[in-house]
Design a protein around this motif. Structure first.
Motif, PDB file in Angstrom:
ATOM      1  N   GLU A 158       0.836  -1.192   0.000  1.00  0.00           N
ATOM      2  CA  GLU A 158       0.000   0.000   0.000  1.00  0.00           C
ATOM      3  C   GLU A 158       0.874   1.246   0.000  1.00  0.00           C
ATOM      4  O   GLU A 158       2.089   1.175   0.205  1.00  0.00           O
ATOM      5  N   ALA A 159       0.240   2.399  -0.209  1.00  0.00           N
ATOM      6  CA  ALA A 159       0.976   3.675  -0.282  1.00  0.00           C
ATOM      7  C   ALA A 159       1.273   4.197   1.122  1.00  0.00           C
ATOM      8  O   ALA A 159       0.881   5.303   1.499  1.00  0.00           O
ATOM      9  N   VAL A 160       1.992   3.384   1.894  1.00  0.00           N
ATOM     10  CA  VAL A 160       2.304   3.733   3.278  1.00  0.00           C
ATOM     11  C   VAL A 160       3.212   4.962   3.345  1.00  0.00           C
ATOM     12  O   VAL A 160       3.018   5.854   4.179  1.00  0.00           O
ATOM     13  N   ALA A 161       4.219   5.006   2.468  1.00  0.00           N
ATOM     14  CA  ALA A 161       5.145   6.146   2.478  1.00  0.00           C
ATOM     15  C   ALA A 161       4.412   7.450   2.215  1.00  0.00           C
ATOM     16  O   ALA A 161       4.719   8.483   2.834  1.00  0.00           O
ATOM     17  N   ASP A 162       3.445   7.422   1.319  1.00  0.00           N
ATOM     18  CA  ASP A 162       2.680   8.631   1.020  1.00  0.00           C
ATOM     19  C   ASP A 162       1.858   9.070   2.221  1.00  0.00           C
ATOM     20  O   ASP A 162       1.718  10.271   2.493  1.00  0.00           O
ATOM     21  N   ALA A 163       1.309   8.090   2.959  1.00  0.00           N
ATOM     22  CA  ALA A 163       0.528   8.414   4.150  1.00  0.00           C
ATOM     23  C   ALA A 163       1.404   9.057   5.220  1.00  0.00           C
ATOM     24  O   ALA A 163       1.019  10.051   5.849  1.00  0.00           O
ATOM     25  N   PRO A 192       4.560  -1.833   3.015  1.00  0.00           N
ATOM     26  CA  PRO A 192       4.837  -0.665   2.172  1.00  0.00           C
ATOM     27  C   PRO A 192       5.471  -1.108   0.856  1.00  0.00           C
ATOM     28  O   PRO A 192       5.992  -2.230   0.753  1.00  0.00           O
ATOM     29  N   HIS A 193       5.440  -0.253  -0.123  1.00  0.00           N
ATOM     30  CA  HIS A 193       6.144  -0.532  -1.372  1.00  0.00           C
ATOM     31  C   HIS A 193       7.654  -0.472  -1.155  1.00  0.00           C
ATOM     32  O   HIS A 193       8.154   0.295  -0.326  1.00  0.00           O
ATOM     33  N   GLY A 194       8.364  -1.313  -1.924  1.00  0.00           N
ATOM     34  CA  GLY A 194       9.808  -1.166  -1.992  1.00  0.00           C
ATOM     35  C   GLY A 194      10.632  -1.957  -1.005  1.00  0.00           C
ATOM     36  O   GLY A 194      11.841  -1.758  -0.926  1.00  0.00           O
ATOM     37  N   LEU A 236       4.586  -9.518  -5.504  1.00  0.00           N
ATOM     38  CA  LEU A 236       3.427  -8.814  -6.066  1.00  0.00           C
ATOM     39  C   LEU A 236       3.470  -7.314  -5.821  1.00  0.00           C
ATOM     40  O   LEU A 236       2.432  -6.670  -5.666  1.00  0.00           O
ATOM     41  N   ASP A 237       4.665  -6.741  -5.816  1.00  0.00           N
ATOM     42  CA  ASP A 237       4.797  -5.292  -5.623  1.00  0.00           C
ATOM     43  C   ASP A 237       4.872  -4.618  -6.986  1.00  0.00           C
ATOM     44  O   ASP A 237       5.843  -4.802  -7.724  1.00  0.00           O
ATOM     45  N   GLY A 253      10.025   1.163  -4.756  1.00  0.00           N
ATOM     46  CA  GLY A 253       9.509   2.004  -3.681  1.00  0.00           C
ATOM     47  C   GLY A 253       8.477   2.991  -4.165  1.00  0.00           C
ATOM     48  O   GLY A 253       7.989   2.918  -5.304  1.00  0.00           O
ATOM     49  N   CYS A 254       8.133   3.920  -3.323  1.00  0.00           N
ATOM     50  CA  CYS A 254       7.111   4.912  -3.623  1.00  0.00           C
ATOM     51  C   CYS A 254       7.403   5.627  -4.943  1.00  0.00           C
ATOM     52  O   CYS A 254       8.482   6.202  -5.108  1.00  0.00           O
ATOM     53  N   PRO A 255       6.475   5.606  -5.901  1.00  0.00           N
ATOM     54  CA  PRO A 255       6.710   6.267  -7.185  1.00  0.00           C
ATOM     55  C   PRO A 255       6.850   7.785  -7.089  1.00  0.00           C
ATOM     56  O   PRO A 255       7.341   8.423  -8.014  1.00  0.00           O
TER      57      PRO A 255
END
Length: 311
Positions: free
Chosen positions: A75-80, A105-107, A112-113, A118-120
Protein backbone atom coordinates in the motif's frame (compact mmCIF):
# COMPACT_ATOMS: atom_id res chain seq x y z
CA UNK A 1 -10.04 -2.72 6.62
CA UNK A 2 -13.75 -1.88 6.65
CA UNK A 3 -14.12 -3.38 10.13
CA UNK A 4 -11.41 -1.08 11.50
CA UNK A 5 -13.02 1.97 9.90
CA UNK A 6 -16.38 0.98 11.36
CA UNK A 7 -14.97 0.58 14.88
CA UNK A 8 -13.12 3.90 14.68
CA UNK A 9 -16.28 5.66 13.50
CA UNK A 10 -18.48 4.08 16.17
CA UNK A 11 -16.09 4.85 19.01
CA UNK A 12 -14.38 8.15 18.15
CA UNK A 13 -16.56 10.13 20.60
CA UNK A 14 -15.85 7.69 23.43
CA UNK A 15 -12.14 7.74 22.61
CA UNK A 16 -12.01 11.55 22.73
CA UNK A 17 -13.97 11.63 25.99
CA UNK A 18 -11.67 9.08 27.63
CA UNK A 19 -8.50 10.91 26.56
CA UNK A 20 -9.90 14.23 27.77
CA UNK A 21 -11.00 12.82 31.14
CA UNK A 22 -8.04 10.58 31.96
CA UNK A 23 -5.28 12.49 30.15
CA UNK A 24 -6.36 15.94 31.37
CA UNK A 25 -5.95 17.38 27.89
CA UNK A 26 -7.94 18.64 24.92
CA UNK A 27 -7.15 16.27 22.04
CA UNK A 28 -7.10 17.24 18.40
CA UNK A 29 -7.51 14.62 15.70
CA UNK A 30 -6.38 14.43 12.09
CA UNK A 31 -7.24 11.75 9.55
CA UNK A 32 -5.18 10.49 6.61
CA UNK A 33 -6.78 8.02 4.24
CA UNK A 34 -4.45 6.08 1.96
CA UNK A 35 -4.85 3.50 -0.77
CA UNK A 36 -2.41 2.97 -3.64
CA UNK A 37 -0.94 4.49 -6.78
CA UNK A 38 -2.49 4.00 -10.21
CA UNK A 39 -2.92 1.74 -12.02
CA UNK A 40 -3.29 -0.40 -8.86
CA UNK A 41 -5.92 2.01 -7.53
CA UNK A 42 -7.42 4.82 -9.57
CA UNK A 43 -9.52 6.50 -6.86
CA UNK A 44 -6.89 8.34 -4.80
CA UNK A 45 -3.49 7.77 -3.22
CA UNK A 46 -4.03 9.81 -0.05
CA UNK A 47 -6.64 12.17 1.35
CA UNK A 48 -5.43 14.25 4.27
CA UNK A 49 -7.67 16.05 6.76
CA UNK A 50 -5.77 18.36 9.12
CA UNK A 51 -6.19 18.64 12.88
CA UNK A 52 -9.49 19.61 14.43
CA UNK A 53 -10.98 19.44 17.92
CA UNK A 54 -14.45 19.03 16.40
CA UNK A 55 -15.17 15.35 17.00
CA UNK A 56 -18.35 15.46 14.94
CA UNK A 57 -16.31 16.60 11.97
CA UNK A 58 -13.94 13.63 12.35
CA UNK A 59 -16.93 11.30 12.68
CA UNK A 60 -18.37 12.64 9.43
CA UNK A 61 -15.04 12.04 7.70
CA UNK A 62 -14.96 8.49 9.02
CA UNK A 63 -18.54 8.01 7.77
CA UNK A 64 -17.24 8.64 4.26
CA UNK A 65 -14.28 6.26 4.59
CA UNK A 66 -14.32 2.85 3.01
CA UNK A 67 -11.72 0.25 2.12
CA UNK A 68 -11.60 -0.12 -1.64
CA UNK A 69 -9.39 -1.30 -4.46
CA UNK A 70 -5.70 -2.03 -4.36
CA UNK A 71 -4.38 -4.47 -6.93
CA UNK A 72 -1.09 -5.53 -5.37
CA UNK A 73 -0.39 -6.47 -1.77
CA UNK A 74 1.62 -3.35 -0.74
CA UNK A 75 0.00 0.00 0.00
CA UNK A 76 0.98 3.67 -0.28
CA UNK A 77 2.30 3.73 3.28
CA UNK A 78 5.15 6.15 2.48
CA UNK A 79 2.68 8.63 1.02
CA UNK A 80 0.53 8.41 4.15
CA UNK A 81 3.52 9.05 6.42
CA UNK A 82 4.59 11.94 4.18
CA UNK A 83 1.14 13.49 4.67
CA UNK A 84 1.62 13.06 8.43
CA UNK A 85 4.79 15.18 8.25
CA UNK A 86 2.75 17.95 6.61
CA UNK A 87 0.08 18.23 9.32
CA UNK A 88 -0.12 21.37 11.48
CA UNK A 89 1.60 19.89 14.52
CA UNK A 90 1.63 21.89 17.76
CA UNK A 91 5.25 21.90 18.93
CA UNK A 92 4.30 21.89 22.62
CA UNK A 93 1.68 19.13 22.36
CA UNK A 94 1.92 15.37 22.79
CA UNK A 95 2.27 14.16 19.21
CA UNK A 96 1.18 10.68 18.13
CA UNK A 97 0.53 8.95 14.79
CA UNK A 98 -1.37 5.67 14.66
CA UNK A 99 -0.83 3.95 11.31
CA UNK A 100 -3.46 1.22 10.81
CA UNK A 101 -2.63 -1.22 8.03
CA UNK A 102 -2.82 -4.86 7.00
CA UNK A 103 -0.33 -4.66 4.12
CA UNK A 104 3.36 -3.87 3.61
CA UNK A 105 4.84 -0.66 2.17
CA UNK A 106 6.14 -0.53 -1.37
CA UNK A 107 9.81 -1.17 -1.99
CA UNK A 108 10.82 -3.69 0.66
CA UNK A 109 11.07 -6.58 -1.79
CA UNK A 110 7.84 -8.44 -1.10
CA UNK A 111 6.02 -10.41 -3.78
CA UNK A 112 3.43 -8.81 -6.07
CA UNK A 113 4.80 -5.29 -5.62
CA UNK A 114 3.82 -3.13 -8.59
CA UNK A 115 6.41 -0.57 -7.43
CA UNK A 116 9.43 -2.66 -6.39
CA UNK A 117 11.70 0.40 -6.31
CA UNK A 118 9.51 2.00 -3.68
CA UNK A 119 7.11 4.91 -3.62
CA UNK A 120 6.71 6.27 -7.19
CA UNK A 121 6.61 9.80 -5.75
CA UNK A 122 10.09 9.32 -4.33
CA UNK A 123 9.17 9.34 -0.65
CA UNK A 124 11.56 7.30 1.49
CA UNK A 125 9.54 5.79 4.32
CA UNK A 126 12.42 5.42 6.78
CA UNK A 127 13.67 8.96 6.28
CA UNK A 128 10.13 10.25 6.78
CA UNK A 129 9.91 8.31 10.06
CA UNK A 130 13.21 9.84 11.18
CA UNK A 131 11.81 13.26 10.31
CA UNK A 132 8.75 12.61 12.50
CA UNK A 133 10.94 11.39 15.34
CA UNK A 134 13.13 14.49 15.26
CA UNK A 135 9.99 16.62 15.62
CA UNK A 136 8.91 14.66 18.67
CA UNK A 137 6.18 12.75 16.85
CA UNK A 138 5.83 9.12 17.94
CA UNK A 139 4.46 6.65 15.38
CA UNK A 140 2.83 3.35 16.35
CA UNK A 141 1.89 0.83 13.67
CA UNK A 142 -1.35 -1.04 14.38
CA UNK A 143 -1.16 -4.22 12.34
CA UNK A 144 -4.24 -6.15 11.27
CA UNK A 145 -3.25 -9.73 11.99
CA UNK A 146 -2.79 -12.43 10.86
CA UNK A 147 -2.64 -10.95 7.34
CA UNK A 148 0.29 -8.68 8.16
CA UNK A 149 2.25 -11.19 10.27
CA UNK A 150 5.19 -11.60 7.86
CA UNK A 151 5.89 -7.84 7.99
CA UNK A 152 5.74 -7.39 11.77
CA UNK A 153 9.49 -6.88 12.20
CA UNK A 154 9.66 -4.46 9.26
CA UNK A 155 6.99 -2.26 10.82
CA UNK A 156 8.50 -2.65 14.30
CA UNK A 157 11.82 -1.32 13.00
CA UNK A 158 10.10 1.52 11.19
CA UNK A 159 8.16 2.57 14.29
CA UNK A 160 11.24 2.30 16.49
CA UNK A 161 12.82 5.17 14.56
CA UNK A 162 10.24 7.43 16.24
CA UNK A 163 10.41 5.60 19.62
CA UNK A 164 7.13 3.99 18.61
CA UNK A 165 6.09 0.34 18.47
CA UNK A 166 4.31 -2.24 16.39
CA UNK A 167 0.98 -3.08 18.06
CA UNK A 168 -0.69 -6.27 16.83
CA UNK A 169 -4.46 -6.46 16.63
CA UNK A 170 -6.38 -9.64 15.91
CA UNK A 171 -9.84 -8.31 16.70
CA UNK A 172 -11.10 -5.01 15.22
CA UNK A 173 -13.49 -4.71 18.17
CA UNK A 174 -10.47 -3.85 20.35
CA UNK A 175 -9.33 -0.94 18.16
CA UNK A 176 -11.01 1.75 20.27
CA UNK A 177 -9.40 0.50 23.49
CA UNK A 178 -6.01 0.39 21.79
CA UNK A 179 -6.27 3.93 20.37
CA UNK A 180 -7.30 5.37 23.73
CA UNK A 181 -4.62 3.44 25.62
CA UNK A 182 -1.87 4.49 23.20
CA UNK A 183 -2.90 8.13 23.44
CA UNK A 184 -3.06 8.08 27.24
CA UNK A 185 0.37 6.47 27.41
CA UNK A 186 1.80 9.15 25.11
CA UNK A 187 0.31 11.95 27.23
CA UNK A 188 1.69 10.35 30.39
CA UNK A 189 5.16 9.99 28.88
CA UNK A 190 5.10 13.65 27.83
CA UNK A 191 4.21 14.74 31.37
CA UNK A 192 6.84 12.40 32.81
CA UNK A 193 9.53 13.91 30.56
CA UNK A 194 8.56 17.37 31.77
CA UNK A 195 8.86 16.18 35.38
CA UNK A 196 12.29 14.70 34.71
CA UNK A 197 13.30 18.02 33.15
CA UNK A 198 12.54 19.77 36.43
CA UNK A 199 14.62 17.26 38.39
CA UNK A 200 17.49 17.50 35.89
CA UNK A 201 17.62 21.25 36.43
CA UNK A 202 17.58 20.80 40.21
CA UNK A 203 20.45 18.30 40.13
CA UNK A 204 22.56 20.53 37.86
CA UNK A 205 21.90 23.60 40.01
CA UNK A 206 22.88 21.69 43.14
CA UNK A 207 26.28 20.86 41.69
CA UNK A 208 26.04 17.28 43.00
CA UNK A 209 26.79 15.62 39.66
CA UNK A 210 29.16 16.54 36.85
CA UNK A 211 28.41 14.26 33.88
CA UNK A 212 25.33 12.92 32.08
CA UNK A 213 25.36 9.48 33.70
CA UNK A 214 25.78 10.89 37.22
CA UNK A 215 22.97 13.39 36.65
CA UNK A 216 20.69 10.64 35.31
CA UNK A 217 21.48 8.40 38.28
CA UNK A 218 20.72 11.18 40.77
CA UNK A 219 17.48 12.06 38.95
CA UNK A 220 16.41 8.40 39.09
CA UNK A 221 17.01 8.30 42.84
CA UNK A 222 15.05 11.52 43.36
CA UNK A 223 12.17 10.40 41.13
CA UNK A 224 11.76 6.94 42.66
CA UNK A 225 12.06 8.22 46.23
CA UNK A 226 8.90 10.23 45.56
CA UNK A 227 7.02 7.21 44.23
CA UNK A 228 6.73 8.49 40.67
CA UNK A 229 4.79 6.35 38.19
CA UNK A 230 4.01 6.60 34.51
CA UNK A 231 1.33 4.94 32.40
CA UNK A 232 2.43 2.03 30.22
CA UNK A 233 0.57 0.24 27.44
CA UNK A 234 -0.26 -3.40 28.12
CA UNK A 235 -1.93 -6.14 26.12
CA UNK A 236 -3.33 -8.54 28.67
CA UNK A 237 -0.47 -9.10 31.09
CA UNK A 238 2.23 -8.36 28.56
CA UNK A 239 3.99 -5.25 27.28
CA UNK A 240 4.53 -4.98 23.50
CA UNK A 241 8.17 -5.73 22.75
CA UNK A 242 10.49 -5.47 19.76
CA UNK A 243 12.30 -8.56 18.47
CA UNK A 244 16.00 -8.57 17.66
CA UNK A 245 15.05 -8.60 13.98
CA UNK A 246 12.91 -5.50 14.46
CA UNK A 247 15.85 -3.72 16.06
CA UNK A 248 18.02 -4.64 13.07
CA UNK A 249 15.46 -3.17 10.67
CA UNK A 250 15.49 0.02 12.77
CA UNK A 251 19.20 0.40 11.96
CA UNK A 252 18.45 0.77 8.23
CA UNK A 253 19.03 4.34 7.09
CA UNK A 254 16.85 4.28 3.99
CA UNK A 255 14.52 1.97 2.06
CA UNK A 256 17.35 0.61 -0.08
CA UNK A 257 18.99 -0.82 3.02
CA UNK A 258 15.66 -2.13 4.29
CA UNK A 259 15.05 -3.93 1.00
CA UNK A 260 18.45 -5.64 1.22
CA UNK A 261 17.81 -6.52 4.85
CA UNK A 262 14.35 -7.89 4.07
CA UNK A 263 15.70 -10.20 1.35
CA UNK A 264 18.00 -11.84 3.90
CA UNK A 265 15.23 -11.87 6.50
CA UNK A 266 12.74 -13.49 4.12
CA UNK A 267 15.18 -16.27 3.14
CA UNK A 268 15.81 -16.95 6.81
CA UNK A 269 12.09 -17.03 7.58
CA UNK A 270 11.37 -19.41 4.71
CA UNK A 271 14.19 -21.70 5.76
CA UNK A 272 13.54 -21.73 9.50
CA UNK A 273 10.89 -19.47 11.04
CA UNK A 274 12.31 -18.35 14.41
CA UNK A 275 10.23 -18.09 17.59
CA UNK A 276 9.05 -14.55 18.30
CA UNK A 277 10.64 -12.75 21.21
CA UNK A 278 7.68 -10.38 21.39
CA UNK A 279 4.15 -11.54 20.83
CA UNK A 280 1.71 -11.78 17.96
CA UNK A 281 -0.68 -14.34 19.43
CA UNK A 282 -2.05 -12.49 22.38
CA UNK A 283 -4.99 -11.15 24.29
CA UNK A 284 -6.21 -7.92 22.71
CA UNK A 285 -7.09 -6.55 26.12
CA UNK A 286 -5.21 -3.29 25.58
CA UNK A 287 -5.08 -0.91 28.52
CA UNK A 288 -2.73 1.44 30.36
CA UNK A 289 -1.43 0.65 33.82
CA UNK A 290 0.59 2.70 36.30
CA UNK A 291 4.17 1.42 36.48
CA UNK A 292 7.33 2.70 38.19
CA UNK A 293 9.82 4.10 35.66
CA UNK A 294 12.83 1.94 34.88
CA UNK A 295 16.33 3.23 35.49
CA UNK A 296 17.07 2.86 31.77
CA UNK A 297 14.03 4.97 30.86
CA UNK A 298 14.98 7.77 33.26
CA UNK A 299 18.58 7.67 32.04
CA UNK A 300 17.52 7.85 28.37
CA UNK A 301 15.22 10.82 28.97
CA UNK A 302 17.72 12.61 31.26
CA UNK A 303 20.59 12.29 28.78
CA UNK A 304 18.32 13.44 25.94
CA UNK A 305 17.34 16.55 27.93
CA UNK A 306 20.95 17.26 28.83
CA UNK A 307 21.97 17.08 25.16
CA UNK A 308 19.16 19.48 24.28
CA UNK A 309 20.33 21.92 26.98
CA UNK A 310 23.88 21.90 25.60
CA UNK A 311 22.84 22.78 22.04
Amino acid sequence: MDQYIEKARDNICNIAEQITKEGYCNPRFALIEFRDHPPEDTTFVTRSHDFTDDIEEIKKLLDKCEAYGGGDTPEAVADAVFEATMLSWNDSATKLVLLITDGPPHGIGCLLDAFPSGCPCGHDLLRLCESLGKRGVKLHVIGGEPKISQYVDVYAGMALKTSGRYLPLNDPAELAALVAAAALEAVSVKHFEETIGIFVSKVIDSGKSSNEREVASQVYQDITSRGAVTKSLRAGLMSPTVTSEGKEFAKCRHMGEMKTRYATYRRKMLKSPPPKEGFTKHSNDYKVVDTPPSKEEVQRISEKLLRERST
